[in-house]
Design a protein around this motif. Structure first.
Motif, PDB file in Angstrom:
ATOM      1  N   ASP A 184       0.803  -1.222   0.000  1.00 40.44           N
ATOM      2  CA  ASP A 184       0.000   0.000   0.000  1.00 40.44           C
ATOM      3  C   ASP A 184       0.838   1.275   0.000  1.00 40.44           C
ATOM      4  O   ASP A 184       0.352   2.363   0.315  1.00 40.44           O
ATOM      5  N   GLY A 185       2.118   1.145  -0.358  1.00 38.93           N
ATOM      6  CA  GLY A 185       3.009   2.303  -0.348  1.00 38.93           C
ATOM      7  C   GLY A 185       3.855   2.378   0.902  1.00 38.93           C
ATOM      8  O   GLY A 185       4.868   3.085   0.926  1.00 38.93           O
ATOM      9  N   ARG A 186       3.453   1.630   1.908  1.00 44.80           N
ATOM     10  CA  ARG A 186       4.206   1.622   3.172  1.00 44.80           C
ATOM     11  C   ARG A 186       4.595   0.214   3.607  1.00 44.80           C
ATOM     12  O   ARG A 186       5.678  -0.004   4.107  1.00 44.80           O
ATOM     13  N   ARG A 187       3.664  -0.733   3.387  1.00 42.94           N
ATOM     14  CA  ARG A 187       3.939  -2.100   3.830  1.00 42.94           C
ATOM     15  C   ARG A 187       3.119  -3.072   3.003  1.00 42.94           C
ATOM     16  O   ARG A 187       2.134  -2.699   2.358  1.00 42.94           O
ATOM     17  N   LEU A 188       3.532  -4.337   3.039  1.00 42.19           N
ATOM     18  CA  LEU A 188       2.773  -5.400   2.403  1.00 42.19           C
ATOM     19  C   LEU A 188       1.741  -5.885   3.406  1.00 42.19           C
ATOM     20  O   LEU A 188       2.082  -6.282   4.513  1.00 42.19           O
ATOM     21  N   ARG A 189       0.490  -5.833   3.046  1.00 41.21           N
ATOM     22  CA  ARG A 189      -0.567  -6.206   3.985  1.00 41.21           C
ATOM     23  C   ARG A 189      -1.660  -7.007   3.276  1.00 41.21           C
ATOM     24  O   ARG A 189      -1.771  -6.984   2.048  1.00 41.21           O
ATOM     25  N   ARG A 190      -2.458  -7.690   4.056  1.00 36.02           N
ATOM     26  CA  ARG A 190      -3.598  -8.437   3.515  1.00 36.02           C
ATOM     27  C   ARG A 190      -4.717  -7.462   3.167  1.00 36.02           C
ATOM     28  O   ARG A 190      -4.908  -6.445   3.849  1.00 36.02           O
ATOM     29  N   LEU A 191      -5.429  -7.764   2.104  1.00 32.08           N
ATOM     30  CA  LEU A 191      -6.561  -6.928   1.732  1.00 32.08           C
ATOM     31  C   LEU A 191      -7.615  -6.934   2.829  1.00 32.08           C
ATOM     32  O   LEU A 191      -7.821  -7.949   3.505  1.00 32.08           O
TER      33      LEU A 191
END
Length: 622
Positions: free
Chosen positions: A245-252
């Motif tokens: 998301d521009g800052r970290r890899l995260r789950r939707l």
């Protein structure tokens, strides 16, 4: 904070495929004037085309960062949320996808429009039902209207890519992943259309047109398709449930999954969703139930940033932009690109020295609004912004046209691969943004025409490059053709024997013998032969009848030393002579290609060749 002067504020909330945008367009066109803000340039353009068809192009304006169509008498405005002229006095205002107020990068813009943009007679806030409690708190005067989904959305489970049904959209979250999936689909399904947010409207529309026309059965996209773009998609497959998301890899989030999955099924047509090969695990039962039932956790807050900062001093501007929100349902927006560039430039000696000049400060914040289309990062992007500010605060306040012309000329190159073309288009979008600002550059209309023409040329080149790389039109045609019971596609046999079905070469027909196109992949040979067998029946029957009824002039007896005599028709071997019962009764061995004809045709040809041989024997060996 919220304005309450509007006679009617309505919040139309619900899942995808509820007709919210269609309703907003109906309400817009029912008023004497109005505007709607959208999350994507692509969506703004799509609705602009619809409204222009209803009201006529002279009545409708389109305003986005890179594109501005504004007829003198325009009464209806469609645009991206950032470009929406909210100070304009209009009868109707629509705010689309208002739940994006929770987006860290752009959320504060959507929140501001929801709180401040008002129509004289009617305002419509469109979004997810997860907005309901926040609408009640922040816009208490709004009438909340729920909209049910027109069609059923159901979970279809995990599948292999090769097993996906036709009319599927596969969603990934990086260009590399999109390309890899499209490449696999090319190999075993004939290809796929590609849709990404970074594509220009022209490229995107050309790709979608292939999918909508049935030239390809699959579409590979980023989550850009989740923002209301109308596509004939019946199944949505997630290639990943994680995004950066521009800052970290995260789950939707569940709401994000639902927004994307909801593209499956349009209007009354049901749709389904699922996953393909996820190493990190699939959807949980709770996520599936929430998406199928359209039950999402309510949003607890929206991002906000002071939309009306003062420009007395640079320090004052920075302080106002850092001002915390006063309402508990709002929270301070993270540092977006424009603010990151401003903070970076605040440390520049020249900028700091002019920090007490209101006009210089205001123009600095204005040029900081130049989007970072090329994704260069705040530090690199700030170099361009600083140069623009220097021109805007000196001389006639206009950007150097020679600098602009040189940059435009450097980008005027339609050669290269997909990434090179996409990179140039991103850079041209920066120039498009500058060109449509008449207060930034002289002869804005002329520069706009040049930049948009270049974007169109590069977009056409990118569409061609995407199609060349990810679409095997012949294979797609053959796969589609194999499923048809009747030969509906046009077949043509050229003077040189080239056989083409619907314009795609299959191979060469010499006499009765078909040979597959030598450049075709070995894996495609069976399909090519099957297609030839299907489409050449009529042509072969015509040739068989012509051979059976031919006069002696078209037939010839050909002999070569060390080889058995051959029979030729129009120069093509059709049979050989072999030892028969007597010297004057040789056996006639038909070529294998003729033996595959229908038995009556084979019989008629055999009888004609026997008469021809008998005539030759009578003439030469009487």
């Amino acid at each position: 904070m919220p304005l309450t002067s509007s006679p009617m504020v309505k919040a139309v909330l619900g899942p995808t495929n509820t007709g919210k945008t269609h309703l907003a367009v109906e309400r817009l066109t029912a008023h004497v004037s109005g505007m709607i803000g959208f999350p994507l340039r692509l969506l703004a353009r799509e609705v602009y085309d619809r409204v222009a068809a209803i009201k006529g192009p002279a009545e409708v304006a389109l305003v986005t960062g890179e594109e501005r169509i504004w007829p003198p008498e325009a009464r209806y405005v469609l645009g991206t949320m950032e470009a929406l002229p909210i100070e304009r006095d209009v009868a109707f205002v629509g705010i689309d996808e208002a739940q994006l107020g929770a987006d860290p990068e752009r959320g504060h813009v959507f929140t501001d429009r929801m709180l401040r943009a008002r129509g004289r007679d009617e305002t419509m806030i469109l979004g997810s039902a997860s907005l309901t409690p926040l609408i009640r708190e922040l816009v208490p005067e709004a009438e909340i209207v729920g909209r049910p989904r027109f069609s059923t959305l159901s979970y279809a489970g995990a599948m292999k890519l090769s097993r996906l049904p036709k009319r599927s959209a596969i969603v990934a979250f990086s260009a590399e992943e999109v390309y890899a999936i499209a490449e696999m689909l090319r190999r075993f399904a004939g290809g796929a259309a590609v849709v990404m947010g970074a594509l220009s409207p022209r490229t995107r529309n050309a790709q979608v047109a292939m999918f909508e026309a049935g030239e390809v059965d699959y579409l590979v996209a980023t989550d850009a398709i989740g923002m209301g773009l109308n596509l004939d998609v019946r199944h949505v497959a997630f290639a990943s449930l994680q995004k950066f998301d521009g800052r970290r890899l995260r789950r939707l989030t569940i709401a994000e999954m639902a927004q994307i999955a909801g593209r499956a099924g349009r209007h009354q047509q049901d749709g389904n969703f699922g996953t393909i090969g996820l190493p990190q695990g699939g959807m949980t039962p709770e996520e599936i139930a929430a998406i199928e039932g359209h039950h999402f956790p309510p949003l607890s807050s929206l991002f906000w940033r002071n939309p009306q900062p003062r420009f007395d001093t640079l320090d004052g501007l920075l302080a106002d932009l850092a001002q915390p929100p006063a309402h508990p349902a709002l929270r301070a927006a993270p540092e977006a690109v424009d603010l990151a560039v401003l903070r970076h430039l605040a440390g520049d000696i020249e900028v700091a020295a002019r920090g007490g000049e209101p006009q210089a400060v205001e123009r600095l914040w204005d040029v900081c609004g130049l989007p970072d289309f090329e994704q260069l990062g705040a530090e690199h992007h700030s170099r361009t912004v600083l140069r623009l500010w220097q021109w805007r605060t000196s001389g006639d306040g206009m950007i150097d046209p020679d600098w602009f012309a040189r940059r435009l000329a450097r980008l005027d190159d339609a050669e290269g691969d997909i990434d090179q073309l996409a990179s140039r288009i991103a850079a041209v979008r920066t120039l498009c943004f500058i060109a449509q600002r008449g207060d930034w550059i002289a002869d804005a209309a002329g520069w706009t025409a040049q930049t948009q023409a270049l974007e169109s040329r590069l977009s056409d080149a990118l569409h061609a490059a995407l199609t060349q790389r990810f679409v095997d039109r012949r294979l797609a045609l053959l796969i589609r053709d194999a499923g048809q019971r009747h030969a509906a596609l046009p077949v043509a046999v050229g003077a040189d024997g080239t056989v083409a079905v619907d314009g795609e070469a299959l191979g060469t027909l010499n006499g009765f013998s078909f040979k597959v196109d030598p450049v075709a992949r070995a894996s495609d040979h069976r399909l090519l032969l099957a297609a030839a067998d299907k489409h050449l029946r009529g042509e072969l029957a015509r040739r068989a009848a012509a051979l059976a009824e031919s006069d002696g002039g078209a037939l010839a007896l050909v002999g070569e030393a060390g080889a058995p005599p051959r029979l030729a028709w129009h120069g093509q071997t059709i049979a050989t002579l072999a030892r028969g019962t007597t010297l004057v009764q040789p056996a006639i061995l038909l070529d294998a290609a003729l033996r595959r004809l229908d038995p009556p045709q084979v019989q008629a040809i055999a009888e004609r060749l026997q008469r021809f041989v008998a005539e030759q024997l009578a003439r030469h060996a009487a």
